[in-house]
Scaffold this active site. Structure first.
Site, PDB file in Angstrom:
ATOM      1  N   HIS A  61      54.805  52.930  36.245  1.00 44.44           N
ATOM      2  CA  HIS A  61      55.671  51.873  35.712  1.00 44.44           C
ATOM      3  C   HIS A  61      57.124  52.064  36.130  1.00 44.44           C
ATOM      4  O   HIS A  61      57.867  51.087  36.265  1.00 44.44           O
ATOM      5  CB  HIS A  61      55.524  51.806  34.190  1.00 44.44           C
TER       6      HIS A  61
ATOM      7  N   ASN B 166      37.338  38.724  39.954  1.00 49.29           N
ATOM      8  CA  ASN B 166      37.213  40.085  40.449  1.00 49.29           C
ATOM      9  C   ASN B 166      38.468  40.376  41.288  1.00 49.29           C
ATOM     10  O   ASN B 166      38.725  39.692  42.279  1.00 49.29           O
ATOM     11  CB  ASN B 166      35.953  40.175  41.310  1.00 49.29           C
ATOM     12  N   GLY B 167      39.245  41.362  40.872  1.00 49.47           N
ATOM     13  CA  GLY B 167      40.516  41.655  41.542  1.00 49.47           C
ATOM     14  C   GLY B 167      40.361  41.895  43.036  1.00 49.47           C
ATOM     15  O   GLY B 167      41.282  41.634  43.814  1.00 49.47           O
TER      16      GLY B 167
ATOM     17  N   ASP C 193      46.023  48.167  40.671  1.00 47.97           N
ATOM     18  CA  ASP C 193      45.930  49.283  39.719  1.00 47.97           C
ATOM     19  C   ASP C 193      44.531  49.322  39.120  1.00 47.97           C
ATOM     20  O   ASP C 193      44.332  49.062  37.937  1.00 47.97           O
ATOM     21  CB  ASP C 193      47.009  49.077  38.634  1.00 47.97           C
TER      22      ASP C 193
ATOM     23  N   GLU D 145      42.806  39.621  35.283  1.00 50.97           N
ATOM     24  CA  GLU D 145      42.057  40.620  34.514  1.00 50.97           C
ATOM     25  C   GLU D 145      40.614  40.129  34.383  1.00 50.97           C
ATOM     26  O   GLU D 145      40.376  38.973  34.037  1.00 50.97           O
ATOM     27  CB  GLU D 145      42.725  40.819  33.143  1.00 50.97           C
TER      28      GLU D 145
ATOM     29  N   HIS E  20      44.858  43.975  38.561  1.00 48.91           N
ATOM     30  CA  HIS E  20      44.097  44.580  37.461  1.00 48.91           C
ATOM     31  C   HIS E  20      45.084  44.752  36.299  1.00 48.91           C
ATOM     32  O   HIS E  20      45.688  45.815  36.130  1.00 48.91           O
ATOM     33  CB  HIS E  20      43.524  45.933  37.864  1.00 48.91           C
TER      34      HIS E  20
ATOM     35  N   SER F 194      51.860  47.021  32.693  1.00 47.92           N
ATOM     36  CA  SER F 194      52.596  46.517  33.858  1.00 47.92           C
ATOM     37  C   SER F 194      52.945  45.020  33.767  1.00 47.92           C
ATOM     38  O   SER F 194      54.055  44.629  34.152  1.00 47.92           O
ATOM     39  CB  SER F 194      51.828  46.818  35.150  1.00 47.92           C
TER      40      SER F 194
HETATM   41  C1  LIG Z   1      44.241  50.771  34.929  1.00 47.52           C
HETATM   42  S1  LIG Z   1      43.929  49.346  33.996  1.00 47.52           S
HETATM   43  C2  LIG Z   1      45.309  48.331  34.345  1.00 47.52           C
HETATM   44  C3  LIG Z   1      46.565  48.783  33.719  1.00 47.52           C
HETATM   45  C4  LIG Z   1      47.761  47.903  33.982  1.00 47.52           C
HETATM   46  N1  LIG Z   1      47.898  47.578  35.405  1.00 47.52           N
HETATM   47  C5  LIG Z   1      49.013  48.581  33.505  1.00 47.52           C
HETATM   48  O1  LIG Z   1      49.653  49.309  34.270  1.00 47.52           O
HETATM   49  O2  LIG Z   1      49.372  48.360  32.345  1.00 47.52           O
HETATM   50  C6  LIG Z   1      42.686  48.558  34.944  1.00 47.52           C
HETATM   51  C7  LIG Z   1      42.245  47.203  34.389  1.00 47.52           C
HETATM   52  O3  LIG Z   1      41.376  46.606  35.378  1.00 47.52           O
HETATM   53  C8  LIG Z   1      40.372  45.861  34.717  1.00 47.52           C
HETATM   54  N2  LIG Z   1      39.291  45.701  35.718  1.00 47.52           N
HETATM   55  C9  LIG Z   1      38.247  46.510  35.999  1.00 47.52           C
HETATM   56  N3  LIG Z   1      37.567  46.070  37.061  1.00 47.52           N
HETATM   57  C10 LIG Z   1      38.207  44.952  37.493  1.00 47.52           C
HETATM   58  C11 LIG Z   1      38.014  44.062  38.577  1.00 47.52           C
HETATM   59  N4  LIG Z   1      37.012  44.231  39.454  1.00 47.52           N
HETATM   60  N5  LIG Z   1      38.873  43.035  38.726  1.00 47.52           N
HETATM   61  C12 LIG Z   1      39.913  42.854  37.871  1.00 47.52           C
HETATM   62  N6  LIG Z   1      40.154  43.662  36.810  1.00 47.52           N
HETATM   63  C13 LIG Z   1      39.312  44.705  36.625  1.00 47.52           C
HETATM   64  C14 LIG Z   1      40.038  46.694  33.505  1.00 47.52           C
HETATM   65  O4  LIG Z   1      39.479  45.876  32.492  1.00 47.52           O
HETATM   66  C15 LIG Z   1      41.423  47.251  33.123  1.00 47.52           C
HETATM   67  O5  LIG Z   1      42.040  46.417  32.163  1.00 47.52           O
END
Ligand SMILES: C[S@@+](CC[C@H](N)C(=O)[O-])C[C@H]1O[C@@H](n2cnc3c(N)ncnc32)[C@H](O)[C@@H]1O
Length: 281
Positions: free
Chosen positions: A18, A142-143, A163, A117, A41, A99
């Site tokens: 961050h 899907n990210g 992320d 998300e 993500h 983030s």
């Molecule tokens: C590490 S966390 C993100 C934290 C955030 N970026 C932060 O810094 O506050 C990862 C997130 O990705 C989501 N996630 C998992 N697989 C994913 C995908 N294929 N596409 C999008 N989001 C996904 C999870 O639900 C989770 O909320």
């Protein structure tokens, strides 16, 4: 999708990531032209450090708490600390920004935020949090497929944070693919990819393959270790590779990481900053 970021919010990896993000946003804000921020993500955006998940791990106690306990904060962490203070007006640390919320608080009226998300419950929380901010659009895809779906973005200037939770074995490969696809479609986009450091061995292939991506003009690698990466303690540190880092980022990060090491791991900590792809002259 078992990963829940609430267990880890505010830990050393979040503070590192961050603060790098804060510096990226602040440097991109030097030019008046609008830019877009994409969080592939995003998570839920706001974390309660008194909640069950954070209480179970207590990871924030060796992360954000150590930083906020400092009597003074240097300029390169000031805007990040201000965002956290604004969320905790009683001065006691309880709420920590993910983030998306950090970006929302740091970005300007002309800028645009695109948050993505996949988890349905997290998505609802994210929508609720930002329902009144017209700069923000929220996606539920899907990210890993976003590059093809959204790029090139309408804004000429863009900052992308990748992320992923790294709960699947192909996450490093997916990061490489996303970096390739985004920079192929928007060569000058600033793309920051976060990754965990457990064992150094695990990263060799990633370093090699990332330098082979032809569409990236320049690539900076920054890493912050809490302890040596060859032990079995789990998350020993984390890193980010940043495609097209803004001018001055490298200098800012030297100061930042030196400071963070002293606060978070004065005896065992280590940081590094290297160009994996140097700018061609
Ligand atoms: C590490 S966390 C993100 C934290 C955030 N970026 C932060 O810094 O506050 C990862 C997130 O990705 C989501 N996630 C998992 N697989 C994913 C995908 N294929 N596409 C999008 N989001 C996904 C999870 O639900 C989770 O909320």
């Amino acid at each position: 999708m078992n990963y829940r970021h609430a267990f880890h919010a505010g830990n050393h990896a979040d503070v590192f990531k961050h603060l790098v993000l804060t510096n990226l946003i602040n440097l991109m804000s030097h030019k008046a032209t609008a830019f877009a921020y994409l969080d592939t993500h995003a998570g839920v955006g706001l974390y309660d450090l008194y909640g069950n998940e954070a209480k179970r791990t207590g990871e924030w106690l060796t992360g954000i708490k150590l930083l906020l306990d400092q009597p003074n904060h240097p300029a390169f962490v000031a805007s990040y600390v201000e965002v956290i203070h604004a969320l905790n007006p009683q001065q006691q640390l309880r709420y920590y920004p993910g983030s998306p919320l950090l970006a929302q608080r740091l970005m300007r009226s002309q800028d645009k935020l695109i948050l993505n998300e996949l988890h349905p419950q997290d998505l609802q929380l994210l929508k609720q949090l930002f329902k009144e901010d017209h700069r923000i659009s929220i996606h539920n895809q899907n990210g890993w497929l976003l590059a093809k779906a959204l790029f090139p973005l309408a804004e000429k200037r863009a900052l992308i944070l990748i992320d992923s939770p790294f709960e699947k074995t192909d996450d490093f490969a997916q990061c490489l693919n996303a970096l390739t696809e985004i920079t192929k479609r928007m060569r000058q986009a600033v793309v920051a990819v976060w990754y965990p450091i457990k064992k150094k061995e695990d990263l060799k292939g990633f370093y090699l393959n990332v330098t082979r991506i032809k569409s990236i003009p320049k690539l900076l690698k920054v890493e912050m270790l809490m302890q040596a990466a060859d032990n079995n303690l789990g998350l020993n540190g984390s890193g980010m590779v940043i495609a097209n880092p803004p001018w001055k980022l490298e200098v800012e990060l030297v100061n930042l990481l030196n400071y963070l090491k002293q606060i978070l791991a004065p005896n065992t900590g280590k940081y590094s900053i290297d160009w994996l792809i140097a700018e061609k002259s």
